[in-house]
Design an enzyme around this catalytic site. Structure first.
Site, PDB file in Angstrom:
ATOM      1  N   HIS A 259       4.803  -0.364  -2.563  1.00 18.12           N
ATOM      2  CA  HIS A 259       6.246  -0.254  -3.244  1.00 18.12           C
ATOM      3  C   HIS A 259       5.210  -1.833  -4.372  1.00 18.12           C
ATOM      4  CE1 HIS A 259       9.402   1.362  -1.575  1.00 18.12           C
ATOM      5  NE2 HIS A 259       9.287   1.095  -0.489  1.00 18.12           N
TER       6      HIS A 259
ATOM      7  N   GLU B 102      11.007   6.043  -1.911  1.00 16.23           N
ATOM      8  CA  GLU B 102      10.998   5.682  -0.242  1.00 16.23           C
ATOM      9  C   GLU B 102       9.445   6.500   0.297  1.00 16.23           C
ATOM     10  OE1 GLU B 102      10.946   3.177   1.453  1.00 16.23           O
ATOM     11  OE2 GLU B 102      12.616   2.089  -0.072  1.00 16.23           O
TER      12      GLU B 102
ATOM     13  N   HIS C 166       2.857   0.614   3.667  1.00 14.33           N
ATOM     14  CA  HIS C 166       4.120   1.645   3.042  1.00 14.33           C
ATOM     15  C   HIS C 166       4.827   0.208   2.284  1.00 14.33           C
ATOM     16  CE1 HIS C 166       8.574   3.179   2.863  1.00 14.33           C
ATOM     17  NE2 HIS C 166       8.639   2.026   2.526  1.00 14.33           N
ATOM     18  N   GLU C 167       5.075  -0.703   2.333  1.00 17.48           N
ATOM     19  CA  GLU C 167       6.031  -1.767   1.816  1.00 17.48           C
ATOM     20  C   GLU C 167       4.824  -2.713   0.945  1.00 17.48           C
ATOM     21  OE1 GLU C 167       8.914  -2.923   1.707  1.00 17.48           O
ATOM     22  OE2 GLU C 167       9.655  -1.717   3.771  1.00 17.48           O
TER      23      GLU C 167
END
Length: 318
Positions: free
Chosen positions: A146, A232, A142-143
């Site tokens: 980003h 997100e 997930h990070e």
């Protein structure tokens, strides 16, 4: 545009980042114009704005790490963390970011940095201790999403104007409480026949700057919150597709949100200022805060529903 070959660009996120950036530029112009109209030196406004923006943009990674108590770690110092990120970067076909660890009990992770070449992925010791390997991999994917989407730099710039407006508002209120608007210029009012009108003009300028700061802060706040919630969801989607395990990310979300209630309130309040960059918000449960009223993240149920849909799509026969 994604900077990883195997993490697809998110068109919706790209459009939202462009629109948010455009609105922020318009807001910048409006602020400068209004401040000049109120009699504030344009040269002074530009110098201060450029200096603060430069510092925040170039040192955003250091500011975020310092605020959370994180520090860069080598593969020897954190082999598990580096191992997971190495595998994910190979899977995504992207440059490996720097790796950091924050020795705090709040279970969370965040990405920061002005560009993929300066990116940092930071996880807390509380997160590593609570998640199993698949869940930790899902959170770090997930990070990394980003970083690949470049939304970290956009969030840093987008939040800058609101931060400056908030500081200005607090300073003006503080000055007003100490001596009243224009109160600090009593000596000037006593000189000559124009002193009274001069003091009145100063009071009007101060009130004008205060009102502009409040309005700018409110608009910037809403813009960054709207962008933050969508980014997100985009990172959840990309991270789940990268690992092929949406259920692991869903499990991590449920586990981390459940664990937040066990973290001391003072620690949660300290971490709240970085919510826009976290994997999941660190929100104090007792009382109402900006994090609960204007959340930086979509609701847990909305994130779980999206992951459940992705799980069903991946399970369908090709």
């Amino acid at each position: 545009m994604s900077t990883a070959r195997n993490i697809a660009s998110d068109r919706g996120l790209t459009i939202r980042m462009f629109v948010t950036g455009l609105l922020i530029v318009v807001l910048y112009g409006a602020v400068i114009g209004l401040l000049v109209a109120f009699g504030v030196s344009m040269a002074l406004v530009l110098v201060i704005a450029a200096a603060v923006l430069f510092c925040q943009y170039w040192f955003s990674d250091k500011i975020a790490l310092y605020g959370m108590g994180g520090h860069l770690v080598t593969a020897e110092q954190a082999p598990e963390l580096h191992g997971v990120i190495d595998r994910l970067c190979a899977l995504a076909d992207m440059k490996k970011p720097r790796v950091a660890l924050a020795n705090v009990d709040v279970p969370n992770a965040f990405a920061t940095g002005r560009s993929p070449n300066n990116a940092v992925i930071c996880a807390t010791s509380g997160l590593i201790r609570r998640l199993d390997e698949a869940e930790l991999e899902a959170v770090l994917a997930h990070e990394l999403s980003h970083v690949a989407h470049r939304d970290v730099a956009v969030m840093t710039i987008a939040s800058f104007l609101g931060m400056v407006a908030g500081i200005t508002t607090r300073m003006m209120l503080w000055m007003g409480l100490l001596g009243g608007f224009g109160g600090g210029y009593g000596g000037a009012r006593g000189r000559g026949g124009r002193g009274g009108s001069g003091g009145g003009n100063l009071a009007m300028i101060e009130m004008g700057v205060l009102l502009v700061s409040i309005v700018v802060y409110a608009i910037s706040f809403m813009l960054t919150r709207a962008l933050s919630r969508y980014r997100e969801l985009a990172a959840d989607r990309s991270g789940a597709l990268l690992t092929g395990k949406p259920s692991a990310l869903a499990s991590a979300l449920v586990k981390v949100n459940g664990e937040m209630s066990r973290i001391p309130t003072r620690d949660l309040r300290k971490a709240e200022s970085f919510n826009a960059f976290y994997f999941t918000p660190a929100t104090a449960r007792n009382g109402v805060s900006l994090s609960t009223v204007f959340s930086t993240h979509p609701s847990l149920q909305k994130r779980l529903d999206q992951l459940s849909k992705i799980e069903a799509e991946l399970a369908r026969p090709a």
